[in-house]
Scaffold this active site. Structure first.
Site, mmCIF file in Angstrom:
data_model
loop_
_atom_site.group_PDB
_atom_site.id
_atom_site.type_symbol
_atom_site.label_atom_id
_atom_site.label_comp_id
_atom_site.label_asym_id
_atom_site.label_seq_id
_atom_site.Cartn_x
_atom_site.Cartn_y
_atom_site.Cartn_z
ATOM 1 N N ASP A 18 0.852 -1.190 0.000
ATOM 2 C CA ASP A 18 0.000 0.000 0.000
ATOM 3 C C ASP A 18 0.889 1.243 0.000
ATOM 4 O O ASP A 18 1.723 1.417 0.887
ATOM 5 C CB ASP A 18 -0.909 -0.022 1.235
ATOM 6 C CG ASP A 18 -1.991 1.047 1.184
ATOM 7 O OD1 ASP A 18 -2.180 1.639 0.103
ATOM 8 O OD2 ASP A 18 -2.628 1.283 2.223
ATOM 9 N N MET A 19 0.700 2.103 -0.992
ATOM 10 C CA MET A 19 1.503 3.323 -1.075
ATOM 11 C C MET A 19 1.113 4.284 0.050
ATOM 12 O O MET A 19 -0.058 4.362 0.445
ATOM 13 C CB MET A 19 1.308 4.004 -2.429
ATOM 14 C CG MET A 19 1.559 3.099 -3.628
ATOM 15 S SD MET A 19 3.175 2.319 -3.603
ATOM 16 C CE MET A 19 4.242 3.744 -3.729
ATOM 17 N N TYR A 23 -1.111 10.209 -3.468
ATOM 18 C CA TYR A 23 -1.305 11.412 -4.273
ATOM 19 C C TYR A 23 -0.373 12.531 -3.819
ATOM 20 O O TYR A 23 0.155 13.296 -4.630
ATOM 21 C CB TYR A 23 -2.763 11.879 -4.196
ATOM 22 C CG TYR A 23 -3.760 10.989 -4.904
ATOM 23 C CD1 TYR A 23 -3.403 9.720 -5.354
ATOM 24 C CD2 TYR A 23 -5.064 11.410 -5.110
ATOM 25 C CE1 TYR A 23 -4.309 8.905 -5.989
ATOM 26 C CE2 TYR A 23 -5.988 10.594 -5.747
ATOM 27 C CZ TYR A 23 -5.603 9.341 -6.186
ATOM 28 O OH TYR A 23 -6.509 8.533 -6.819
ATOM 29 N N ARG A 60 -1.039 15.490 9.097
ATOM 30 C CA ARG A 60 -1.820 14.702 10.046
ATOM 31 C C ARG A 60 -1.380 14.988 11.483
ATOM 32 O O ARG A 60 -2.189 14.900 12.409
ATOM 33 C CB ARG A 60 -1.667 13.209 9.744
ATOM 34 C CG ARG A 60 -2.224 12.791 8.400
ATOM 35 C CD ARG A 60 -2.085 11.304 8.164
ATOM 36 N NE ARG A 60 -2.390 10.944 6.777
ATOM 37 C CZ ARG A 60 -2.444 9.712 6.302
ATOM 38 N NH1 ARG A 60 -2.225 8.698 7.124
ATOM 39 N NH2 ARG A 60 -2.710 9.485 5.041
ATOM 40 N N ASP A 120 -3.195 2.743 -5.996
ATOM 41 C CA ASP A 120 -2.074 2.793 -5.054
ATOM 42 C C ASP A 120 -1.937 1.545 -4.182
ATOM 43 O O ASP A 120 -1.301 1.594 -3.135
ATOM 44 C CB ASP A 120 -2.204 4.027 -4.162
ATOM 45 C CG ASP A 120 -3.485 4.016 -3.335
ATOM 46 O OD1 ASP A 120 -4.367 3.190 -3.610
ATOM 47 O OD2 ASP A 120 -3.596 4.842 -2.415
ATOM 48 N N GLU A 121 -2.503 0.410 -4.588
ATOM 49 C CA GLU A 121 -2.332 -0.815 -3.801
ATOM 50 C C GLU A 121 -2.246 -2.035 -4.705
ATOM 51 O O GLU A 121 -2.888 -2.097 -5.754
ATOM 52 C CB GLU A 121 -3.447 -0.983 -2.766
ATOM 53 C CG GLU A 121 -4.843 -1.071 -3.339
ATOM 54 C CD GLU A 121 -5.879 -1.285 -2.254
ATOM 55 O OE1 GLU A 121 -5.541 -1.877 -1.203
ATOM 56 O OE2 GLU A 121 -7.034 -0.870 -2.457
#
Length: 653
Positions: A18-19, A23, A60, A120-121
């Site tokens: 998983d990236m 984005y 985050r 992206d996975e």
């Protein structure tokens, strides 16, 4: 409803890659000044600063979440960089991110079976590579463990942070472990190597989960983000699932998960262990009940599909609140734009990957005025997909009108559309060694696609790829369409050039006149289909072109039932020029194409034509063949056995 699949007999090694906030990483690669800065990627719409679709880990830390709007994110983190998604046709254009994801997939696919699950996975089946490592070069020394692999998170190991790396190294090279754990250890080393390659070649970081099945690998890939990987030994599966909320498990986030909570009082996956398989089958059916029983024990037989390309292509647009579409004209305008993008994507897929999509589906969300609480949903509609932007637009609008009629239930009331999307699915590879019939009647400049039939309610449609990827036959003339001529027409032959000087003037005049007729005939192009030619050209077994044959052969004439072919001579020419009785020629050539001695041409009987096959050919070829079978109603009445030279007296010396 989910269905239980048979569990494989041999242990597997499955990874889910998983990236990390992908984005944002793509935008940071485009603009390195954003690295290390709080950044978010937002949708193109301007309402309250746009919707956040990716948030960097720096942002985050300030409390920014993907559920926020751009304006709210700025209030929480004043220094945040908001990067807008590229826009095309009034909507988000994700091609930049799709291409970046393809770079990552190309690297990951080098070590095993690869299934691209989204932009992206990716799922990887590393069983073969791990088996090879176990048998040929197993890790045997803690000091020799690859550095990135030594940073792995192994579930079930002591939680002492100071001893983590030492414990991981020892676990990865333990000689007394069972074969399953040895496979996982080798899989962890392989994934660590792949992740380092991805970083070096693309500048992207990614996280991964390594387990014995897809379900567990997906479950733990995001457990230690960013840029880390997590391994699930078989001995740690029950502890992992015991406290996992039901809604966190894939396929249990919707109605089925709610039913487990409401009907059985199940809050965690571990709670399912208290129910027998028979009880779960009684409640949810045989297949789903068995699936739930196996899921509670970490068992899954779902295999990694060997797929690097997406299973479908979709384009969508939302119209929230006051932006809802309330008129058919506005719906058509947006559908046309969505279909234009979809057409470009499936045509690109066809040209690059030789794949054809077969089904067009329209999805929409709608409401009725004064019935905002209505539970009735706008029905999804599908039809066979016809290639070509105009055809897709036409079919999508028909699907919308059909769905709207069903949604309104013949009620005369207002409505609004809050979401529209069109999807091309059921994508299949074009079988190798095959090509379209247009391969033989279209030139390399043609980029159109043939679709059969023209109605969305018909049977399956056939998409014809661009002829550019089919090797061109040098014997094909791609410039003209030679229409069938049901009159006698002539061309100078080699034998005529060797005639006596007394007939030289007549032969020269004849040749000039025939060339003019030929040029006039060839100049007739097929309307709307550039680069086509007569079907007669492709029935010859020889490799020389039609023009070369005309230079070396005798007169080529069309005369009622006689089919003309390169290398054959007309009835009149044979009778007149070679002094062969016309009656004998009739017996030999009626309804067939004669094959001169020593030539490499074809012979064909009109009686062998199957009308059912003719009906499947393009209209232009059908008309040509019908001309052979049913000649002109005005037959040529010229005296049999004469030639054009007979109308000119010999030249006087």
């Amino acid at each position: 409803m989910p269905v239980a699949r048979p569990e494989p007999q041999e242990p597997r090694v499955i990874a889910h890659v998983d990236m990390d906030c992908f984005y944002v990483q793509v935008e940071q690669r485009r603009n390195p000044a954003l690295r290390g800065q709080p950044t978010a990627v937002v949708q193109y719409n301007g309402w309250k600063g746009g919707g956040l679709i990716a948030v960097s880990y720096e942002a985050r830390g300030f409390g920014v979440k993907r559920s926020m709007r751009g304006d709210e994110a700025k209030r929480v983190c004043p220094g945040i960089n908001l990067v807008q998604v590229p826009v095309a046709r009034g909507k988000a254009d994700l091609n930049l991110y799709r291409s970046a994801g393809a770079e990552v997939v190309a690297i990951l696919a080098s070590k095993g079976k690869c299934e691209r699950a989204s932009i992206d996975e990716v799922y990887l089946d590393l069983t073969d590579a791990a088996n090879e490592m176990v048998l040929q070069a197993p890790p045997d020394s803690p000091e020799g463990i690859f550095m990135e692999a030594a940073k792995s998170n192994i579930l079930g190991l002591p939680a002492d942070a100071s001893e983590k790396e030492k414990n991981v190294r020892a676990w990865l090279c333990q000689s007394e472990a069972d074969y399953q754990d040895k496979l996982l250890a080798c899989g962890a080393i392989i994934v660590a190597q792949l992740r380092v390659r991805v970083l070096e070649e693309t500048q992207f970081t990614c996280s991964a989960g390594i387990a014995h099945n897809k379900m567990l690998a997906k479950l733990v890939s995001g457990m230690h983000k960013p840029a880390q990987q997590t391994v699930v030994p078989s001995s740690s599966v029950q502890d992992l699932l015991a406290s996992l909320p039901v809604k966190k498990m894939k396929q249990l986030g919707g109605k089925l998960g709610s039913s487990l909570q409401d009907d059985l009082g199940v809050e965690t996956i571990g709670d399912l262990l208290s129910f027998t398989e028979e009880k779960l089958q009684e409640q949810y059916g045989v297949n789903t009940g068995t699936w739930l029983w196996k899921t509670a024990r970490g068992i899954s037989g779902e295999e990694v599909e060997d797929r690097l390309l997406p299973k479908s292509h979709g384009c969508g647009k939302t119209f929230p609140g006051p932006r809802a579409l309330k008129y058919s004209a506005s719906v058509k305008g947006w559908l046309d734009q969505l279909c234009e993008e979809l057409s470009e994507r499936i045509q690109s897929d066809l040209n690059q990957n030789k794949r054809i999509a077969q089904t067009l589906t329209l999805h929409a969300r709608a409401f009725k005025k004064n019935e905002h609480d209505s539970m009735k949903k706008f029905p999804s509609k599908s039809c066979p997909l016809r290639y070509g932007t105009g055809k897709i637009q036409e079919d999508a609008m028909r699907l919308f009108e059909s769905g709207l009629h069903e949604f309104l239930e013949s009620q005369n009331t207002g409505w609004g559309i809050t979401s529209l999307s069109v999807t091309a699915s059921k994508i299949f590879d074009i079988p190798s060694g095959t090509s379209s019939i247009l391969r033989y009647i279209k030139g390399p400049s043609s980029a159109a696609a043939l679709t059969i039939p023209d109605s969305p309610s018909s049977a399956a449609a056939l998409a014809i790829p661009d002829s550019s990827f089919v090797p061109e036959d040098p014997s094909l003339d791609n410039d003209v369409f030679v229409e069938p001529i049901h009159e006698e027409e002539c061309q100078p032959s080699t034998s005529e050039k060797e005639d006596d000087n007394n007939t030289h003037s007549a032969s020269a005049f004849s040749a000039k006149k025939c060339r003019a007729n030929e040029e006039k005939r060839i100049s007739k192009k097929l309307p709307g289909v550039q680069g086509t030619s007569s079907i007669l050209k492709f029935l010859s077994r020889g490799q020389s072109t039609l023009h070369e044959k005309r230079k070396s052969d005798g007169l080529i004439c069309s005369h009622q039932g006689l089919l003309d072919c390169p290398g054959s001579s007309s009835e009149a020419y044979k009778a007149g020029a070679h002094n062969v009785p016309a009656e004998a020629e009739d017996r030999n050539n009626t309804n067939s194409c004669a094959e001169p001695s020593g030539s490499n041409t074809w012979t064909f009987n009109l009686q062998d034509i199957d009308p059912a096959v003719v009906e499947e050919l393009p209209p232009e070829i059908q008309r040509e063949i019908q001309g052979w079978v049913r000649p002109s109603k005005h037959p040529i009445t010229k005296r049999r056995g004469s030639t054009i030279s007979s109308y000119f007296p010999p030249a006087r010396s």
